[in-house]
Design an enzyme around this catalytic site. Structure first.
Site, short mmCIF file in Angstrom:
data_model
loop_
_atom_site.label_atom_id
_atom_site.label_comp_id
_atom_site.label_asym_id
_atom_site.label_seq_id
_atom_site.Cartn_x
_atom_site.Cartn_y
_atom_site.Cartn_z
N THR A 1 0.82 -1.21 0.00
CA THR A 1 0.00 0.00 0.00
C THR A 1 0.86 1.26 0.00
O THR A 1 2.08 1.22 0.13
CB THR A 1 -0.94 -0.01 1.21
OG1 THR A 1 -0.17 -0.20 2.42
CG2 THR A 1 -1.95 -1.12 1.10
N SER B 1 1.19 8.63 5.13
CA SER B 1 0.65 8.61 3.77
C SER B 1 1.79 8.93 2.83
O SER B 1 2.39 10.01 2.90
CB SER B 1 -0.49 9.63 3.61
OG SER B 1 -0.88 9.72 2.26
N ARG B 2 2.11 7.98 1.94
CA ARG B 2 3.25 8.19 1.04
C ARG B 2 2.91 9.16 -0.07
O ARG B 2 3.80 9.56 -0.81
CB ARG B 2 3.70 6.84 0.48
CG ARG B 2 4.22 5.90 1.56
CD ARG B 2 4.87 4.66 0.98
NE ARG B 2 5.32 3.79 2.06
CZ ARG B 2 4.64 2.76 2.53
NH1 ARG B 2 3.47 2.48 2.01
NH2 ARG B 2 5.11 2.01 3.51
N VAL B 3 1.65 9.50 -0.23
CA VAL B 3 1.28 10.54 -1.19
C VAL B 3 1.43 11.91 -0.56
O VAL B 3 1.87 12.86 -1.19
CB VAL B 3 -0.16 10.31 -1.69
CG1 VAL B 3 -0.62 11.45 -2.58
CG2 VAL B 3 -0.25 8.99 -2.43
#
Length: 746
Positions: free
Chosen positions: A583, A609-611
């Site tokens: 994810t 959150s990698r975004v």
């Protein structure tokens, strides 16, 4: 001397008497003065009372009139309230009656459909039986011989060996040829069939002849596992199935039969067959069907369906999709030639279906326009577009700290009973009016839990844009295994149509357990924690299907929120680490925070959150930029402060501000917030305008702040929702507006 003593005594007595007289006179005078004052005060009060009485008598008519008006107003308000109560009760009664009527209408429709199906089934049996008797009469003997001739001519052109048959011949095995006929065919026809078999690749074929009067007419040829059915009995059986299925099509049974009989010259039905050699615990082994594909749908005797999962040289492993109590060894199995698919389309919105797309909500059949395989390749890199558009959850702690973008895969992870499903539910409720299709996949949940979830969606008006796929804990492991793929297929239909989709998998740890059960029953080697070695691929090929497509491919998106349940907070276990690595971030819910009253119980340090800010509104990024770092620092200091009370002013200020920010981020369930409201609330507390408040007043401060700011600056909502950052002047105006409210807040 005695005379002088008497004289002095008289003088002293006179002096004492005079003093007593003066003192007594003063006392009496004071008493008289007090009495006169009291009498005067009483007279004055009496005069004032008399004046008041006269004034009251003068005002009495007006007071009486005002009282009568007040009583009349109270009566009118009471009558209005009673009327409103009666109207509300009437509306509720009308709504209940309408609901009962709808339920009755749906029940009547279901009864009518069931009756039509039963009548059609009876009509199909009767008509096909009569047609079979009719076609067996001697006057149709010539037509039956012509049918055999056409079948042989067709086999001369089209008889082919399958890949499995050729493989068996290469390995030295032999293929059996069996010809079934109602009566012994002409020798010339048998010779032509032998030559056709030789032309197809069989050397010195030996054909076995079986007489079967139930075929009525025509021939049935079986080459290995492949059956070429050109008989009248097969044709009538297909007609019977179509008549039985034509409950709402409006077709007459005779019209269906006539249409099928007119297709005598069409291609014979070709299919492969096999036999069940063992069955146990939802798994069966099937011999034959050597050309079966992985994931192919099979039809077993009794209407049961199965999916091919294990391909071996001598047999295939099949998972059974339904009750298998009546399935016995030796039962027939038939290939469908299609990968397992589910219905997709607008018709599923608002419905509750099982893992095969069949309705389970009592709302009648779903006549979807198309189907889609449950397994399909994920979009390639060229088809994808970077995630940059926010997907608002309506939860302050997530939208501010762990933003989620459309097309992202964000894991929700934590122990049981920590609020994982609650976050998913609030996120779905928050999509109302945002043109997003929501799909909730319940895996291994109790049916009562799923029913409660559906009811919450219905109450919140979210069922109008949602699809619920349920594979409950009481269903077989294969249904729990395929449920997420079915939900993904339904979501992909809308994604490739240019729509935005949110899909929740609740939860994938139960799917992994179901897959482990299937794998062990198929005798696949176990690995870590008894999971098979390809369990990583189980989830990766599912979650990779979530994407945001480029404009050339429609511009749609599918956002995935998989849920994983941990044991005692162990996120380093096998399945959690697998899904974390797939994810684009995770939201970790901590049990201790949940038990301490922090809801949602998001652990800021372990959530990411990698975004990141790429999927966040500009104004939110401005006001929440340092929020994550400040909260992480607060949590560390709060843990340190438990061991001592001698803290410097800076630490005390940090703890003080952190307490209020933590209190602000608390949010009740079923109450998602719009993004502009979140920005205003977080800005007010992060700027210190709530530092002087008690913790119990934070919720009321926020509740009263939002309407005040909206009334003072109506254009602020559109400015924030536009996605751009606020200018310095706009930030200053917001700061002044919040300051004015904070100064007047009591």
């Amino acid at each position: 001397m005695s005379g002088w003593n008497i004289f002095y005594g008289l003088i002293n007595f006179a002096i004492l008497a005079g003093a007593l007289f003066l003192i007594g006179r003063k006392i009496v005078k004071g008493m008289l003065q007090k009495h006169r004052d009291e009498v005067a005060g009483g007279l004055e009060q009496s005069e004032q009372a008399a004046k008041n009485a006269v004034e009251l008598l003068r005002e009495l008519p007006r007071i009486t009139a005002e009282g009568e008006q007040a009583v009349a107003q109270i009566c009118r308000e009471g009558e209005d309230a009673a009327e409103k109560s009666r109207a509300l009760a009437a509306e509720e009664t009308a709504a209940e009656l309408a609901e009962l009527r709808r339920d009755a209408a749906q029940e009547e429709q279901r009864s009518q459909r069931a009756l039509r199906r039963e009548l059609n089934a009876r009509a199909a049996e009767d008509i096909c039986a009569r047609a079979a008797k009719l076609l067996q009469k001697p006057e149709y003997a010539g037509a039956r011989r012509d049918l055999e001739e056409r079948f042989v001519a067709r086999m001369e052109r089209e008889l082919k060996l399958t890949a499995g048959d050729r493989m068996r011949l290469m390995e030295g095995d032999s293929l059996t040829l069996t010809l079934s006929a109602p009566q012994k065919p002409d020798g010339a026809l048998l010779a032509r069939l032998n030559r056709a078999a030789e032309a197809a690749g069989l050397k010195e074929p030996h054909m076995e002849l079986t007489l079967n009067e139930s075929l009525i007419g025509g021939l049935v040829l079986q080459v290995g596992d492949t059956v070429y059915d050109g008989s009248l009995a097969g044709l009538l059986e297909r007609a019977r199935q179509q008549i039985a299925a034509a409950d709402d099509s409006g077709d007459d049974a005779l019209a269906v039969l006539r249409r099928e009989l007119q297709m005598v010259d069409a291609e014979p039905e070709v299919y492969q067959t096999g036999r069940v050699i063992s069955v146990s615990d939802g798994i069966c082994r099937v011999s034959g069907i050597s050309d079966a594909m992985a994931g192919e749908l099979l039809e077993l005797d009794g209407g049961l369906r199965g999916m091919v999962m294990d391909l071996e040289k001598e047999n295939v492993g099949v998972v059974l999709l339904g009750g298998f109590d009546s399935l016995q060894e030796g039962a027939g199995v038939r290939r469908t030639g299609t990968i397992l698919s589910v219905p997709v389309g607008e018709e599923l919105i608002g419905r509750v279906v099982d893992a095969l797309g069949r309705p389970i909500d009592g709302g009648g059949e779903i006549r979807a326009a198309s189907t889609r395989p449950i397994e399909s390749p994920a979009p390639g890199v060229i088809q994808r577009k970077s995630v940059s558009k926010p997907m608002q959850t309506g939860i302050k702690a997530i939208d501010a700290l762990i933003p989620i973008g459309r097309g992202q895969r964000e894991l929700i992870i934590g122990d049981r009973q920590t609020g994982k499903t609650a976050i998913a539910l609030d996120t779905i409720l928050n999509q109302k009016g945002k043109d997003m299709i929501c799909i909730y996949v319940a895996i291994g949940q109790k049916e009562s839990t799923v029913a409660g979830f559906v009811e919450k969606l219905r109450q919140g008006g979210a069922l109008d844009y949602s699809i619920v796929v349920s594979a409950s804990a009481s269903e077989a492991a294969p249904m729990r295994y395929i449920a997420p793929y079915s939900g993904a297929a339904m979501g992909e239909y809308f994604m490739y149509k240019g729509r935005d989709v949110l899909i929740v998998y609740d939860d994938l740890s139960k799917q992994a357990v179901a897959y482990r059960e299937i794998s062990l029953l198929l005798h696949r080697p176990p690995g870590r924690e008894a999971y098979p070695g390809d369990v990583f691929y189980l989830h990766s090929r599912l979650l990779e299907r979530a994407a945001r497509l480029s404009e050339e491919y429609g511009g749609g998106s599918m956002t995935a929120l998989p849920i994983i349940e941990t044991q005692a907070g162990d996120i380093a276990a096998y399945i959690p680490t697998n899904v974390i690595s797939i994810t684009d971030g995770q939201i970790f819910l901590e049990t201790d925070l949940f038990n301490s009253g922090v809801r949602p119980a998001v652990n800021v340090g372990l959530s990411v959150s990698r975004v990141g800010g790429s999927a966040q509104l500009g104004a939110m990024k401005q006001v929440a930029g340092r929020l994550r770092m400040d909260l992480a620092q607060y949590r560390e200091l709060a843990a340190f402060a438990q061991f001592g009370s001698d803290l410097d002013k800076t630490t005390q200020a940090t703890l003080h501000r952190g307490d209020r920010m933590t209190e602000l981020l608390k949010q009740p369930q079923y109450a998602p917030m719009e993004a502009h409201d979140q920005v205003i609330s977080i800005f007010a507390v992060s700027e210190g305008f709530a530092d002087g408040l008690e913790l119990k007043d934070i919720a009321r401060f926020e509740k009263e702040l939002l309407p005040y700011v909206k009334q003072s600056w109506p254009e602020l909502e559109s400015l924030i929702d536009s996605g751009r950052k606020l200018t310095k002047d706009e930030l200053q105006r917001l700061r002044e507006t919040v300051r004015d409210f904070a100064e007047s807040f009591q």
